[in-house]
Structures are given as C-alpha cells and as structure tokens.
Enzyme design. Structure first.
Site: not given
Lengths: 638, 257
Positions: A40, A42, A45, A284, A331, A436, A442
């Site tokens: 991976g 991303g 990784g 977003s 969220r 989260r 990120l």
C-alpha cells in the site's frame, strides 16, 4: 487473553521521547542488509516507504493501482490538523491530544494519541519542506481553518485538495527514493496472502494484475498500509478498489482484528440518486464552517422550493441541539442528527434522504466571491454530480460510510501480534477510538509513515538476523498454491449472478442492520443472512475470463469473497459491544434525549478478534484501556 | 442511502468500444447496446450497466481503469467521441454524467493513444512513463525530519497560488492523449512550475528542469507545437502558461547554468 499494548509508562508528555531513546537502533551500515515490504502506498505507505528507503533499508513497495499517486488518500479534501497554535487561539499538543481522545469517545490509547498530537507539528514542517502548496496569507504565512469537534483553528489546508497535495508530497518523496534505488516499486500488484513461518511474518503473495502471474516476495518485515474496509457497505466514499483483502488475509494468518464495528459515517455526502449508483461522493466537512444545516420544521414543507420556506419555518437542528459547537459538531453527532431528522420524515430531496447545507447567510455576510474562494471546487463538484447551483439553492447532504476506525490490532510500535508484521494508517486500529475527528486521518497516515515506523521498526530489526528465510522456503510455495487454487475455484463456479450483485446484496444487509443505528435483533439477523449469502456466492457467482490476464471481475470477486467473511466479524463485534459509542449506535443504549450511551464499566477496552476458520466463532481478546490524563466523561458538545 | 426511484426516462445508447486483448493483439471496435441508462448516472456507471449486461450474455466486460470516481485520483480516462474524458469541460470521465447524452446517441470509446502509453487491454493503458518523469526530478530533496518550522520561510501569496494552480494536475494523461505529438509538456510544466514557485524548490530548479526534459525525450513523448489541445482536454484546467514557464526555466537553466 489480555493484550498488552506496550505503552511506555511515566508522564504522558515524555512517553514518546523516552520510548524513542529506549528503542534499539540499527547501525547505518547494517540497514542495507534488511529488506522491508511495504504494502500500500497511500499517505502512510508512501511516507513509510520513502522514509525507510531514505534511512538505507531495502524497501519493496506494492500497490494495486497503476501508480502510487492514485491511492485513495488523494481524495481527502479538507485538511490536516497540527497543534502549531499559529493563530494564537489557545491550541497546544495537550489540547489536540485531549480533543482527539474525547472525539474518539474514550476508545483509543492515550499514549498513541499523545504521540500523534506531538508529531503533528513535524508533519506540517515536513510537508512544507517538500513543497506542499498549503494555503498562505498575504504575509506569506500558513493559513488555518476550523474543523468539526474543535473550537480552535488548527487545520492546515490546500484549497479543497489537501489529501491530493499531501499524497503527492509523499509520492514525490517516494519517487526520489525509487530514483535513488533504495525503493523498488511494484504497481498493479494486489497482495493476496501473508506468509508466516513459525509465527513470524516473512513475506507476501501478490497477483500481478496485468498478466495474472502469482508472485512471491520475502522480507525481514512486512508493513501493511492498505487503508480501510468501509466498502463492505458497497456504497461508501472509498475508491472502487479499496478492500479488506490484505487485512483479512493477515487476519486469517493469525493477526488480530480490532474493533471492526467502528466505522465512521460522514455527515456531508451527496445523497444517493438511484440504485445504479456505484459509490458516494463526500463533500468536505470544512463546508460546515460556513454552511448551516437545516430541515423544514413541518413535514408538509419538505417538497416545497427553499424560497417558499421562511426562516422561522426552518429547523437549524445542529445549532439548536449543540449550541456551543453548532454546525461544527463532530461527525458522529452530525451524522446521527441528520439521520434522525430524515427518519422523522423531515428529510428533503428524492426519497426524503437529505438535509440542507445552506450557504445563503454566509453569502449575505461575506459575499459570493469569498465563498467561491474558500470552497469553489467543492461547489463545482456538487454541480457536476447533482446539476444544481449551490450558490443559489442549498446543497443536499446525507451521511455515508467513510472511514474505518477499526483495523488490525497493533501495539505502541505499530506491530501486530504477529512479529514482523507492522500495520500503518487506516489499516490499523490505533488512534481514532470509536470516532475520528475531521482532519485527523491525514495526520495519522503521515505520522505513522514519516515519524513512527522509521523508529519502531528499527527496534524489531535490530533484534533479528536479516535474510534468514527467503521465498524458496516451502511456506511460500504452499501459500502460492493456495492463492492459485482460490483463483481457479472462483473462475470455475460459473454461476448466474455477477460479483457486483453479491456485493450490493451484502452492502444492503450491512447498511440496514449493522450501519449507523443497530440493535441486537438487526445484528442477529445480519449474522444469519451473511453466511447464507456467502454460501450462495461460492455456488452461484459468475466470473468471466481467466486468471492469466488482466481480469477485473476476478479482482473484484476476490475482494467481495473477503468482505463476505469480514462482514460477519463486523456484525459479531457490533453485537458483543452492548453500548453506544462514537459512530457506533446501539439503539438499546441511548439516553432520554437520544444521545449515545457509553458503558465504561463493561466496555472500556479494545476488542481484538482471533480468526478460527470460516463458519467458526472467532475468539475475543481484550486490551483494557486506561485513562490517566483525560478523565472518562460523557462527551458533550452542547 | 436511499433507494430513490428516478422519474427520468431511460435512454438506449449505441456503444462502439475499442476491444484489444493485450498489447500484442490487434484491436478493433465492437458495437454494443447500453440499455436502461438514466441521466443521473456517471459515464462509468453507464459502462458498469453495460458490462453487467455483457457478463450475463457471456461476453467479457469492457476493461477500463477507474478508482476514486470523484475526479481526483486520475486513474480513469478514455477518449469519448474523439475527446479525452468526453465532451464536457473540466471533468474526468468518472465525473461526466449521462445527462450530457440523449436517447439513441452513438458513443465511441477508445483508450489514450500515445507512443509513451502502450495499451494493456481495451481502454487501459500503461502510464508508467509519467511516474518515470517524476522520478527523474519532480520532487524536492527534503530529508524526513530535521526540517525548519513551516513558517520559517514565508511564501508570497501570489507564488503560493501559482504553485497551487500548477499542483492541481492529477496526472491522468489526457494532455498527452490530446496532443498530436503525444507531448507531456503540460504535465512536466505543471510540476516544474509547482516546485519552482516555492523557495524550498527553487534550489534544485535548474537541475530539475533539465533532468525532467531529458527524460521526457527518452521516454518517447513528443514536443509541444502550440496546439493547446492539452489545456482543452485537461480536467483540471491546467494552463498552457505553465508550458511557457517550463520553456523559460529550461532556457534559464541552459544559459545561466
């Protein structure tokens, strides 16, 4: 079994620094003797592979895409948090730590979260040095904005494309190492098994997606940075290729799967338009800085044009219910509130599955140009998909599966219970708890890749002899044969239903019974239906073509087969956890005013499952969680 | 996630798709019928529907690259009726919607065609050459850790904005496919401009532009001859002024060293 997360002791502020000093180092001349596999590429990784390559290790990196630049981290829009306190609004490492522990509903490890908050500042410096085009003010300094779950402006951003820019930064760092020869990149490879010899991770089996060849790779350590599993819901905000496969294969080889039922349902996604739909698109969360959520107070108004609904007939439900956080409530809270309005019959748009996200008052206050400057690309994207101009009519939003907080269990060193198997980023369970906060994924990906794994993997490698087992070992041959047999089996079924039909059916079971709201009855129902569907899959799926070619049907079939096993574990985890926390809401456990009720007395632990075979009950291992710095309290955003 | 019914009428389309089993075999167009297509579908969802139908008939589905389906990963890309990513401006194929088409339309699907992008299968091409370009210098040589504070080196807003405009490139390859010369100068120009706009990237700017330009030639990309087809095809609206910037940086590097 009681699991040990191996958190360093002592004052939280010193845990990471002390641990870094206590760990063993690998002499620079010895680093090149070790080979590390990074699966991976991303954020976690690519950052990990680049950092390890730069340190001098031999790295082999793998991704299923045609290039590491395409990883789904690229789709993150809003931003990345750091405790820089540039805006001087009272932020600190401690506050970021506190907000993250609280935001995660007290289901994450304190020490891991502390480390994340501490290295967040290094991440920004690192990315700036790499040329990541963060937003700047007219004096040339970095700009910040706010995100859900926080009352400070700590989010760094690059227009609405922060994920893209951070990923390109990591990808470019990786490209530099590929050019230098320290990293060997294998694109269009999908990991289809983990090779474990005498309980130690020794390598992987991959399918070369171009020619169908099954390939074997050995390494002194294996790192999985393969992202999340919310595509188990079929419709999600994840890329089409995101799967649980690498994690699940590792789980079948003995890695514990922690908190699989913790998934984040993102509150601001474009509502589904029909049954044809293949995926959902997220907008977003930063839109909630200037957009106000509302639904009509009266059900009769739901079908009317917005202009005919006067202000007093609108329910700004987030501002009403959570006055101190308002539209910036976290969220899970915002998602649940939206669903509540729609379940109550006051949703808007097709099927009543939507709430308004209205920019009219911000446009009045700031002007359309300012809003265009802040969110222009998001408004454009919204118009492409819905054919509506959100400067004129409010956007419509509905919650959608977005991010997995669960993942493979790892200790403080990011090592799974299988020695030599490390798990980074979304693929592990470590820092998010049951929820989260915005702009923290990120942060975790890059923290793990740039600033955690380079240290912790050394401590492991320093204790082993390099290159003792290579891919001529019989275990590789056996694993390869198994993968080949599995491919043959999938192609040989030649049934009547397509892979997509099975995936859609699984997604329906999962969303309706194991989704945002669930209860004992719905979970038990899912636990009956999933095995039935799985059985049907293995008898009636139709996979066209052969194994010896580029075959997307075969790729998808393998992924759906794994989802069909994993979905059951997901439901089982949700059933055992008799409490509501984070994005995980058990309808039996709620307060009188409909808020989630956590049960710290009985469930303040990480639930890590050990695979015991298909159709067999997995075994639950617990890692108790201790809260010594942030006291367990009911989350309140009122 | 509702299962809302659409009130729109469905469309039936004639699809002419490029079929090619692998790089060695000869390709050809095959004609199919896509039924039950509704305006809300994305272009790729239309192909999904067609593919499900093909599978039911025992025909191999059309192979195409796609992943995020949000227009940002750059994975998707096909030539639709002669235009990379299709008829709409500033969108990738995954963000093109069927409301752009009408019942009975004929649609031609082809892969990117460029010397540097060999065909893998059907609509899938190998864009490794773009990674090779980045590997040859499209980065800033910052080591992990030990870098100065992010605010230690201010970047003027106009420079930051220029850098950001250039950095928006998603590396899909439409510019190469649209160019009569198969040139990658928009792609390289965007990266050179992005990194040259910041003090952090300025230091290596001369070396970078020379290395990337050399690599471009070696990999079989052609030169820019000012057709501007790249800009027209770019789903992110990357401006051709970055090609001019690339040329200026190149001349500067060659003359001033």
């Amino acid at each position: 079994m009681i699991l040990d997360g191996k958190c360093p002791s002592g004052p939280i502020e010193k845990t990471w620094d002390k641990h870094r000093f206590d760990m063993k180092l690998v002499n620079p001349a010895n680093k090149r003797k070790f080979k590390v596999l990074m699966v991976g590429t991303g954020l976690a990784g690519a950052a990990g592979a680049a950092s390890l390559g730069e340190l001098g290790y031999n790295v082999e990196a793998f991704c299923y895409q045609d290039s590491p630049r395409r990883a789904h981290s690229i789709a993150a829009q809003g931003g990345i948090n750091a405790a820089k306190n540039y805006p001087n609004d009272g932020d600190s490492i401690y506050r970021l730590f506190y907000d993250t522990i609280k935001g995660g509903d007290f289901r994450a490890r304190e020490a891991d979260v502390w480390r994340l908050a501490q290295v967040s500042n290094n991440i920004i410096d690192q990315c700036v040095a790499q040329g990541v085009p963060f937003a700047r003010d007219y004096a040339g300094y970095l700009d910040n904005r706010s995100f859900g779950g926080a009352q400070v402006s700590r989010t760094f951003y690059a227009r609405g494309q922060t994920g893209q820019q951070l990923l390109l930064g990591a990808y470019q760092a990786l490209a530099r190492q590929i050019n230098a020869g320290s990293v060997k990149m294998f694109a269009r490879r999908e990991m289809l098994d983990l090779v474990v010899v005498d309980g130690v991770a020794r390598g992987i089996i991959c399918r070369n997606l171009v020619n169908g060849e099954i390939e074997t790779y050995w390494g002194d350590a294996v790192c999985l940075a393969t992202g999340g599993y919310v595509n188990v819901f079929y419709l999600s905000t994840n890329a089409m290729g995101c799967s649980v496969t690498a994690q699940w294969k590792a789980a079948k080889k003995g890695a514990y799967f922690a908190n699989p039922c913790y998934t984040q349902i993102h509150p601001t996604c474009i509502p589904q338009s029909g049954d044809h739909q293949s995926k959902l698109t997220l907008m977003s969360e930063s839109l909630r800085n200037d957009g106000r959520c509302w639904v009509p107070k009266k059900k009769e108004d739901c079908g009317k044009p917005v202009s005919e609904i006067p202000d007093e007939a609108r329910d700004y439900y987030l501002e009403r219910k959570y006055p101190s956080f308002g539209n910036l409530a976290p969220r899970d809270i915002a998602s649940r509130a939206a669903k509540e309005q729609c379940d109550d019959g006051r949703g808007v748009g097709p099927g009543g599955r939507g709430v308004y996200l209205d920019f009219a008052s911000s446009i009045n206050r700031l002007g359309e140009d300012k809003i265009r400057e802040r969110y222009g690309n998001l408004f454009q994207m919204y118009e492409k998909i819905t054919d509506e101009n959100a400067y004129k009519v409010p956007m419509r939003m509905y919650p959608a599966p977005h991010y997995s907080m669960g993942g493979l269990w790892v200790d403080y060193n990011l090592q799974s219970n299988i020695p030599g198997l490390f798990v980074l980023g979304e693929a592990n369970f470590s820092v998010h708890g049951a929820n989260r906060l915005g702009a923290s994924a990120l942060m975790q990906g890059l923290a793990d890749g740039y600033f955690v794994i380079p240290y912790t993997i050394a401590d492991y490698l320093a204790r082993i002899t390099p290159g003792t087992i290579k891919d001529d070992h019989p275990a590789f041959k056996a694993a390869k044969a198994e993968v080949e047999a599995n491919t043959k089996r999938l192609i040989g079924i030649n049934g009547k239903k397509t892979v997509t039909e099975f995936h859609r059916s699984l997604g329906k079971i999962m969303w309706e019974n194991v989704g945002m709201a669930r209860n004992e009855a719905s979970l038990k129902y899912a636990l009956e239906e999933i095995p039935k569907l799985r059985e049907e899959f293995w008898q009636n799926v139709k996979v066209t073509g052969s194994g010896a070619e580029l075959n997307q049907q075969l790729e998808n079939a393998g992924r759906v087969a794994d989802f069909l096993e994993f979905g059951e574990l997901f439901a089982r985890d949700a059933l055992h956890r008799k409490e509501s926390c984070g994005g995980h809401f058990r309808t039996e456990y709620q307060s009188e005013d409909g808020e989630a009720m956590r049960d710290d007395e009985n469930f303040c632990y990480v639930g890590a499952w050990e695979y015991k075979g298909v159709n067999k009950e997995p075994e639950l291992h617990k890692e108790p969680l201790k809260f010594e710095n942030v006291h367990l309290a009911v989350r309140s955003y009122k | 996630m509702s299962h809302a019914a659409s009130n729109h009428e469905t469309m039936t389309l004639k699809i002419f798709a490029w079929r090619q089993k692998n790089a060695q075999e000869k390709g050809r167009f095959e004609q199919y019928t896509a039924k039950n297509i509704i305006p809300e579908m994305s272009f790729l969802e239309m192909i999904d529907v067609l593919n499900e139908d093909l599978i039911a008939q025992g025909i191999d589905p059309i192979v195409f690259d796609n992943d995020c389906r949000e227009g940002i990963c750059g994975t998707c890309g096909m030539v639709v009726n002669g235009v990379p990513h299709g008829p709409e401006d500033l969108v990738t194929s995954c963000q093109l919607h069927m409301r752009r088409f009408k019942d009975g339309d004929s649609i031609y699907l082809e892969p990117w065609r460029a010397k540097a992008f060999p065909i893998i299968r059907d609509l899938v091409v190998d864009r490794t050459a773009m990674d090779k370009l980045i590997e040859s210098g499209g980065y800033i040589s910052a080591h992990t850790g030990g870098v100065p504070d992010g605010n230690a080196i201010p970047v003027s807003k106009p420079d930051a904005d220029t850098g950001m405009d250039a950095a928006e490139c998603i590396g899909c390859g439409a510019c190469v496919a649209a160019c009569p010369n198969g040139s990658a100068m928009l792609f390289v120009g965007a990266k050179v401009t992005h990194l040259a706009s910041y003090p952090q990237g300025r230091i290596e700017a001369a070396q970078r532009v020379c290395d990337m330009t050399d690599t471009m030639v070696k990999l079989g990309f052609g030169n820019c001859s000012n057709h501007y087809e790249c800009e027209a095809a770019c789903p992110k609206g990357i401006s051709v002024r970055f090609i001019a910037k690339l040329n200026r940086e190149y001349i500067k590097a060659k003359i001033c060293g």
